[in-house]
Design an enzyme around this catalytic site. Structure first.
Site, PDB file in Angstrom:
ATOM      1  N   LYS A   1       2.389 -14.717  -2.467  1.00 55.13           N
ATOM      2  CA  LYS A   1       3.291 -13.706  -3.044  1.00 55.13           C
ATOM      3  C   LYS A   1       2.693 -13.090  -4.304  1.00 55.13           C
ATOM      4  CE  LYS A   1       6.757 -15.053  -5.881  1.00 55.13           C
ATOM      5  NZ  LYS A   1       6.789 -14.321  -7.163  1.00 55.13           N
ATOM      6  N   ASN A   2       2.192 -13.930  -5.184  1.00 53.13           N
ATOM      7  CA  ASN A   2       1.716 -13.418  -6.474  1.00 53.13           C
ATOM      8  C   ASN A   2       0.451 -12.583  -6.351  1.00 53.13           C
ATOM      9  OD1 ASN A   2       3.866 -14.637  -7.627  1.00 53.13           O
ATOM     10  ND2 ASN A   2       2.727 -16.220  -8.729  1.00 53.13           N
TER      11      ASN A   2
ATOM     12  N   CYS B   1      13.187 -14.586 -11.791  1.00 50.67           N
ATOM     13  CA  CYS B   1      13.552 -15.994 -11.964  1.00 50.67           C
ATOM     14  C   CYS B   1      14.026 -16.251 -13.385  1.00 50.67           C
ATOM     15  CB  CYS B   1      12.332 -16.876 -11.730  1.00 50.67           C
ATOM     16  SG  CYS B   1      12.178 -17.443 -10.058  1.00 50.67           S
TER      17      CYS B   1
ATOM     18  N   ARG C   1      11.212 -13.805 -20.963  1.00 51.76           N
ATOM     19  CA  ARG C   1       9.964 -13.288 -20.414  1.00 51.76           C
ATOM     20  C   ARG C   1       9.746 -11.876 -20.923  1.00 51.76           C
ATOM     21  NH1 ARG C   1       9.658 -15.343 -14.198  1.00 51.76           N
ATOM     22  NH2 ARG C   1       7.443 -14.984 -14.535  1.00 51.76           N
TER      23      ARG C   1
ATOM     24  N   ASP D   1       3.652 -23.134 -12.102  1.00 47.44           N
ATOM     25  CA  ASP D   1       4.371 -23.008 -10.834  1.00 47.44           C
ATOM     26  C   ASP D   1       4.349 -24.307 -10.012  1.00 47.44           C
ATOM     27  OD1 ASP D   1       5.070 -20.450 -11.452  1.00 47.44           O
ATOM     28  OD2 ASP D   1       3.663 -19.473 -10.092  1.00 47.44           O
TER      29      ASP D   1
ATOM     30  N   ARG E   1      12.135 -15.882  -1.974  1.00 44.87           N
ATOM     31  CA  ARG E   1      11.320 -14.926  -2.750  1.00 44.87           C
ATOM     32  C   ARG E   1       9.830 -15.179  -2.517  1.00 44.87           C
ATOM     33  NH1 ARG E   1      11.967 -15.440  -8.497  1.00 44.87           N
ATOM     34  NH2 ARG E   1      10.387 -13.834  -8.337  1.00 44.87           N
TER      35      ARG E   1
HETATM   36  C1  UD1 Z   1       3.010 -14.789 -13.268  1.00 40.36           C
HETATM   37  C2  UD1 Z   1       3.477 -15.323 -11.932  1.00 40.36           C
HETATM   38  C3  UD1 Z   1       4.364 -16.550 -12.132  1.00 40.36           C
HETATM   39  C4  UD1 Z   1       3.650 -17.579 -12.995  1.00 40.36           C
HETATM   40  C5  UD1 Z   1       3.125 -16.954 -14.276  1.00 40.36           C
HETATM   41  C6  UD1 Z   1       2.273 -17.904 -15.100  1.00 40.36           C
HETATM   42  C7  UD1 Z   1       3.573 -13.338 -10.565  1.00 40.36           C
HETATM   43  C8  UD1 Z   1       4.407 -12.358  -9.813  1.00 40.36           C
HETATM   44  N1  UD1 Z   1       4.221 -14.289 -11.238  1.00 40.36           N
HETATM   45  O1  UD1 Z   1       4.168 -14.367 -13.982  1.00 40.36           O
HETATM   46  O2  UD1 Z   1       4.651 -17.107 -10.844  1.00 40.36           O
HETATM   47  O3  UD1 Z   1       4.569 -18.602 -13.314  1.00 40.36           O
HETATM   48  O4  UD1 Z   1       2.308 -15.806 -13.972  1.00 40.36           O
HETATM   49  O5  UD1 Z   1       1.199 -18.379 -14.354  1.00 40.36           O
HETATM   50  O6  UD1 Z   1       2.345 -13.292 -10.514  1.00 40.36           O
HETATM   51  N2  UD1 Z   1       4.533 -13.274 -22.104  1.00 40.36           N
HETATM   52  C9  UD1 Z   1       4.853 -12.669 -23.303  1.00 40.36           C
HETATM   53  N3  UD1 Z   1       4.696 -11.315 -23.388  1.00 40.36           N
HETATM   54  C10 UD1 Z   1       4.235 -10.559 -22.351  1.00 40.36           C
HETATM   55  C11 UD1 Z   1       3.896 -11.200 -21.139  1.00 40.36           C
HETATM   56  C12 UD1 Z   1       4.065 -12.569 -21.049  1.00 40.36           C
HETATM   57  O7  UD1 Z   1       5.271 -13.315 -24.253  1.00 40.36           O
HETATM   58  O8  UD1 Z   1       4.113  -9.342 -22.510  1.00 40.36           O
HETATM   59  C13 UD1 Z   1       4.736 -14.737 -21.980  1.00 40.36           C
HETATM   60  C14 UD1 Z   1       5.814 -15.021 -20.936  1.00 40.36           C
HETATM   61  O9  UD1 Z   1       7.086 -14.946 -21.502  1.00 40.36           O
HETATM   62  C15 UD1 Z   1       5.454 -16.398 -20.506  1.00 40.36           C
HETATM   63  C16 UD1 Z   1       3.932 -16.412 -20.596  1.00 40.36           C
HETATM   64  O10 UD1 Z   1       3.583 -15.331 -21.445  1.00 40.36           O
HETATM   65  O11 UD1 Z   1       5.978 -17.339 -21.389  1.00 40.36           O
HETATM   66  C17 UD1 Z   1       3.230 -16.251 -19.250  1.00 40.36           C
HETATM   67  O12 UD1 Z   1       3.607 -15.030 -18.686  1.00 40.36           O
HETATM   68  P1  UD1 Z   1       2.708 -14.211 -17.660  1.00 40.36           P
HETATM   69  O13 UD1 Z   1       1.364 -14.852 -17.565  1.00 40.36           O
HETATM   70  O14 UD1 Z   1       2.787 -12.774 -18.015  1.00 40.36           O
HETATM   71  O15 UD1 Z   1       3.469 -14.484 -16.309  1.00 40.36           O
HETATM   72  P2  UD1 Z   1       4.025 -13.440 -15.268  1.00 40.36           P
HETATM   73  O16 UD1 Z   1       3.016 -12.389 -15.003  1.00 40.36           O
HETATM   74  O17 UD1 Z   1       5.396 -13.050 -15.635  1.00 40.36           O
END
Ligand code: UD1
Length: 430
Positions: free
Chosen positions: A29-30, A123, A128, A312, A413
């Site tokens: 999915k990701n 989720c 986030r 995850d 999902r």
């Molecule tokens: C992606 C994955 C999710 C996985 C996560 C971490 C997808 C669709 N989802 O989520 O399954 O759990 O990577 O491996 O690929 N953060 C900030 N500011 C930002 C962006 C992120 O503070 O602008 C923080 C988030 O709140 C979180 C951490 O960074 O605590 C990791 O987030 P991120 O790596 O961006 O994860 P996702 O892309 O949301």
């Protein structure tokens, strides 16, 4: 398949059966979600081969249609035409439904010069924010305005840029790659996320005509182009789904092989499973796990960006270690509210203490020689997020008696045919 599929429905799991056999792993999915966003850069027909019908994929399909594109399944392949995309507003109900809708921002900016997005959902695993995405966009020349519950972006003055992410966010890395790949600019991105799904996105974008190198390392160089071509692509296998089957094998004292996987992407998970005493045999694109009579605890599991232990897989490993011999400590460093499954596990008899980002799991297997695997007790369980629901299903496979697992709308999902796959290994799920 309806997007609310699974809501109010349950799986009945009769636990205590040893799982044995081999199962093939579907695409991730990701990996697929950012690639669906990337199809907006091509103005032609792309094909995602063997694309599982996850509800998040169907939500992305709805977004593509609402933007003026078309997307239909032809057998197992998803065929997407983006020739007529002219709308740049991502509907609010979609952003609430799926946080990853934020990933359309970079593509829309490159394609239409502007993009609007309601505040993202997805989720419920802690706050986030998307500040890193927006900061990087600004550095690339995007103007951003925050209007009520909508973010309005305009790519007025895109320019060559050097961007450093203070944290290797997966989504922010993908958004920078998408905006840069679809524009006539050059971007150097340092401290990017190194997840395998980023490497897969690079592969797709390069097939489409961009020049990107360095995905999976500390620096990504992107030379974009406005002239992207049609692409046929099959995404990488889902390492978390593979981990789910391996954990199911471990928690049932079983012998399970996952095939069609990329074993090096599973390294951190395999290392922890080895520490529990499981024998891991890697051959080509298969990984075989043979569980011992009794699982060992693991001193410390700390979730980290790739190649560290993935957040995850934290819930899945917590289920496994709740029946091990001895105490294990978890530190969840990626998200601040990702222990919702722990409370449900305690309803099954697991001994888990939470303290902020830490969780101490005292395995149920006690005694000097342990006397085999610890056993949880079957009960009614409510999954509250995607991976947490999968972890409850894994826990229920070990439990004495029948468990009812709810929250399947979260599971769908990112999983297709999990119950069927587990049943093919000898589970009793209906
Ligand atoms: C992606 C994955 C999710 C996985 C996560 C971490 C997808 C669709 N989802 O989520 O399954 O759990 O990577 O491996 O690929 N953060 C900030 N500011 C930002 C962006 C992120 O503070 O602008 C923080 C988030 O709140 C979180 C951490 O960074 O605590 C990791 O987030 P991120 O790596 O961006 O994860 P996702 O892309 O949301």
């Amino acid at each position: 398949m309806n997007l609310n599929a699974g809501k109010g429905q349950k799986l009945l799991i009769n636990g205590g059966r040893r799982l044995e056999g081999r199962v093939k792993i579907h695409s991730a999915k990701n990996a697929i979600l950012p690639i669906l966003a990337a199809t907006l850069l091509t103005s032609s027909t792309s094909v995602i081969e063997d694309c599982p019908r996850f509800s998040d994929v169907l939500s992305s399909v709805d977004i593509i249609k609402s933007l003026g594109g078309s997307a239909e399944f032809d057998g197992d392949n998803l065929v997407i035409n983006t020739e007529n995309v002219d709308n740049f507003r991502i509907p609010h109900n979609k952003t609430r439904e799926m946080r990853s809708s934020v990933i359309f921002l970079g593509s829309l900016l490159a394609r239409c010069g502007q993009a609007r997005l309601g505040l993202p959902g997805g989720c419920e695993i802690g706050s986030r924010p998307i500040d890193l995405h927006l900061k990087a966009f600004k550095q690339m020349g995007v103007e951003i305005a925050d209007r009520h519950d909508e973010i309005v972006c305009r790519a007025t003055n895109l320019k060559n840029s050097d961007i450093h992410l203070n944290f290797p966010s997966v989504g922010a890395t993908e958004n920078v790659m998408l905006l840069a790949a679809g524009s006539n600019i050059k971007v150097r991105l340092t401290n990017p996320a190194k997840e395998p799904e980023i490497v897969d996105l690079q592969a797709f974008l390069n097939k489409a005509g961009a020049h990107i190198e360095g995905a999976g390392t500390n620096e990504i160089l992107i030379q974009g182009t406005k002239r992207m071509r049609a692409v046929e692509h099959r995404s990488i296998p889902d390492r978390i789904v593979a981990a789910t089957y391996l954990c199911a094998g471990a928690i049932t004292g079983g012998d399970v092989t996952v095939s069609d996987v990329i074993p090096s992407d599973l390294q951190a998970i395999l290392e922890v499973l080895r520490e529990t005493g499981c024998e891991i045999d890697v051959r080509g694109d298969s990984v075989r796990l043979s569980a011992p009579r009794r699982l060992n605890s693991v001193d410390y599991i700390c979730t980290m960006p790739h190649p560290g232990f993935p957040t995850d897989a934290q819930a899945l490993m917590m289920s496994v270690l709740s029946v091990a011999h001895g105490a294990s400590i978890f530190a969840e460093n990626m998200f601040d509210n990702r222990y919702k499954h722990a409370e449900e596990l305690t309803h099954m008899g697991a001994d888990i203490t939470l303290d902020g980002r830490l969780a101490v799991v005292r395995g149920l297997c006690s005694g000097v020689d342990g006397g085999g695997l610890g056993r949880l007790s079957g009960t009614r369980l409510e999954g509250r997020d995607l991976r947490g629901t999968a972890a409850l299903i894994v826990a229920a496979l070990n439990a004495q008696g029948v468990s009812e697992v709810y929250g399947l709308e979260h599971l769908y999902r990112g999983y297709i045919g999990l119950a069927e796959g587990l049943n093919s290994l000898g589970a009793d799920i209906c």
